[in-house]
Design an enzyme around this catalytic site. Structure first.
Site, PDB file in Angstrom:
ATOM      1  N   TYR A 123       0.803  -1.234   0.000  1.00 17.70           N
ATOM      2  CA  TYR A 123       0.000   0.000   0.000  1.00 17.70           C
ATOM      3  C   TYR A 123       0.832   1.278   0.000  1.00 17.70           C
ATOM      4  O   TYR A 123       0.296   2.361   0.162  1.00 17.70           O
ATOM      5  CB  TYR A 123      -0.962   0.001   1.202  1.00 17.70           C
ATOM      6  CG  TYR A 123      -2.155  -0.899   0.990  1.00 17.70           C
ATOM      7  CD1 TYR A 123      -1.986  -2.203   0.548  1.00 17.70           C
ATOM      8  CD2 TYR A 123      -3.448  -0.449   1.217  1.00 17.70           C
ATOM      9  CE1 TYR A 123      -3.062  -3.040   0.343  1.00 17.70           C
ATOM     10  CE2 TYR A 123      -4.540  -1.282   1.015  1.00 17.70           C
ATOM     11  CZ  TYR A 123      -4.342  -2.575   0.582  1.00 17.70           C
ATOM     12  OH  TYR A 123      -5.418  -3.394   0.379  1.00 17.70           O
ATOM     13  N   LYS A 171       2.197 -15.134   3.604  1.00 19.62           N
ATOM     14  CA  LYS A 171       2.351 -15.946   2.390  1.00 19.62           C
ATOM     15  C   LYS A 171       3.854 -16.153   2.202  1.00 19.62           C
ATOM     16  O   LYS A 171       4.426 -15.891   1.133  1.00 19.62           O
ATOM     17  CB  LYS A 171       1.713 -15.203   1.194  1.00 19.62           C
ATOM     18  CG  LYS A 171       1.658 -15.994  -0.084  1.00 19.62           C
ATOM     19  CD  LYS A 171       0.549 -17.034  -0.123  1.00 19.62           C
ATOM     20  CE  LYS A 171       0.684 -17.937  -1.320  1.00 19.62           C
ATOM     21  NZ  LYS A 171      -0.335 -19.002  -1.382  1.00 19.62           N
ATOM     22  N   ASP A 204      -4.107 -18.161   2.102  1.00 16.42           N
ATOM     23  CA  ASP A 204      -5.194 -18.824   1.363  1.00 16.42           C
ATOM     24  C   ASP A 204      -5.899 -19.855   2.237  1.00 16.42           C
ATOM     25  O   ASP A 204      -7.134 -19.924   2.275  1.00 16.42           O
ATOM     26  CB  ASP A 204      -4.720 -19.432   0.024  1.00 16.42           C
ATOM     27  CG  ASP A 204      -3.274 -19.900   0.030  1.00 16.42           C
ATOM     28  OD1 ASP A 204      -2.599 -19.748   1.061  1.00 16.42           O
ATOM     29  OD2 ASP A 204      -2.829 -20.438  -1.007  1.00 16.42           O
ATOM     30  N   ASP A 228      -6.659  -6.078   4.907  1.00 10.96           N
ATOM     31  CA  ASP A 228      -7.754  -5.371   4.240  1.00 10.96           C
ATOM     32  C   ASP A 228      -8.807  -6.378   3.780  1.00 10.96           C
ATOM     33  O   ASP A 228     -10.002  -6.248   4.064  1.00 10.96           O
ATOM     34  CB  ASP A 228      -7.167  -4.593   3.042  1.00 10.96           C
ATOM     35  CG  ASP A 228      -8.159  -3.628   2.422  1.00 10.96           C
ATOM     36  OD1 ASP A 228      -9.300  -3.541   2.910  1.00 10.96           O
ATOM     37  OD2 ASP A 228      -7.793  -2.958   1.442  1.00 10.96           O
TER      38      ASP A 228
HETATM   39 MG    MG Z   1     -10.984  -2.297   2.951  1.00  9.48          MG
END
Ligand code: MG
Ligand code: NAI
Length: 332
Positions: A123, A171, A204, A228
């Site tokens: 981000y 991950k 996952d 998120d």
């Molecule tokens: Mg969001």
């Protein structure tokens, strides 16, 4: 009297802001709201999505309540939400998801708290074209410092709130450096908290586990993008985005907002569920020490949820933003 910066925001923002300020006033919270603008409306009206006066207020007053801000998809200005979290070093994004009475959902025993790293990962906005419209690149940044801050915050929360387990989501099998570092820091920090169980899961698998057996999770800590996505998933486990509040906490500032966005599909229709933003404001009241007012409002919300005729349609109600707000005020 508490000075608190209030940013109503875009889309359903003004409607849910009106609801929340009305309820907090009815509950006797002594707050001086410092109203500021940001987001798409600010961009249209003032030529910038993050006006200087808003930044000044946020630097001056450490606590703020922020409505959702629209971020254009694809092109256009970059996310003001992401910019604010970075500028104010709000490294912990805390998103509790707890089953609520009278709200129908697939599970009746969810009680988890998501800690999402809020300042880095994918981000940071380091994206570039290698060749326009055919090759793009994005850089993810993970630092030991930011990882340690968010992971330690999750363990401290677990310790102080009698939680039993912290699950770190990553991950690291594929993203060996970035997620690998996050996991490594997690294993180090966990050593300082021998009474709290620590586990790590690959993201996952985590998504599947949360949908199948969410009751196994307690405190969850993860990087920005995974947090998120998984926090919206967590909202879906307990009744949707209309009922999950959140906090962005740093060492010097705290900004409270809902998990959801500006919901343009229902904006201006008196349909928005104000509960999520209200729960964020209760986290804010608890943060500033007004715990009994927060508890009173929570109780009034639970009573109101028993009467579906006044609740909003997203949770199976037949009422509006206004009927819900009015009934909470009466129940107070
Ligand atoms: Mg969001
Ligand atoms: P969204 O969260 O705004 O809406 C997703 C779905 O949930 C929609 O169907 C909406 O009607 C529903 N919903 C959301 N909040 C609700 C509420 N309080 N009551 C009833 N229904 C509700 O996500 P979307 O549509 O992906 O994004 C819309 C805009 O919001 C985008 O510009 C996005 O960038 C922005 N956004 C802003 C956030 C923030 O300010 N922190 C967070 C997430 C998105």
């Amino acid at each position: 009297m508490h000075d608190i910066v209030l940013i109503p925001g875009d889309g359903i923002g003004p409607e849910i802001t009106k609801s929340v300020t009305t309820i907090l006033e009815a509950a006797g919270a002594d707050i001086n709201w410092i109203r500021c603008s940001a987001g798409q409306k600010a961009n249209q009206g003032e030529g910038t999505p993050l006006p200087e006066a808003t930044l000044e207020a946020l630097n001056k007053y450490p606590v703020s309540l922020k409505g959702p801000l629209t971020t254009p998809v694809g092109a256009g200005f970059r996310s003001v939400n992401v910019a604010l979290r970075k500028k104010l070093s709000l490294y912990s994004n805390i998103r509790p998801a707890k089953t609520m009475p009278h709200i129908e959902s697939r599970f009746d025993n969810v009680d988890l708290v998501m800690f999402r790293e809020n300042t880095e990962g994918l981000y940071i906005g380091k994206e570039q074209w290698v060749k326009e419209h055919s090759h793009a690149e994005s850089i993810a940044v993970v630092t030991k410092r930011a990882s340690e801050k968010i992971i330690r915050a999750s363990f401290e929360y677990a310790k102080n709130n009698n939680r039993k387990k912290v699950t770190l989501v990553h991950k690291a099998n594929i993203l060996k450096f970035t997620c690998g570092l996050f996991l490594e820091v997690g294993q180090e920090v966990a050593n300082d908290y021998p009474d709290i169980e620590f586990e790590d899961l690959i993201v996952d698998n985590m998504a599947m586990q949360m949908v199948m057996r969410p009751e196994q999770f307690d405190v969850i800590v993860t990087t920005n993008l995974f947090g998120d996505i998984l926090s919206d998933l967590a909202s879906g486990l307990i009744g949707g985005l209309g009922v999950t509040g959140a906090a962005n906490i740093g060492d010097d500032a705290a900004m409270f907002e809902a998990v959801h966005g500006s919901a343009p599909d229902i904006a201006g229709q008196n349909k928005a569920n104000p509960i999520a933003f209200l729960l964020s404001s209760l986290m804010m009241l608890e943060h500033i020490g007004e715990t009994s007012i927060a508890a009173n409002i929570r109780q009034a919300v639970h009573e109101t949820l028993a009467d579906k005729s006044v609740c909003t349609p997203d949770i199976g109600g037949k009422g509006t933003t206004e009927t819900f707000t009015q009934t909470v005020c009466e129940n107070l």
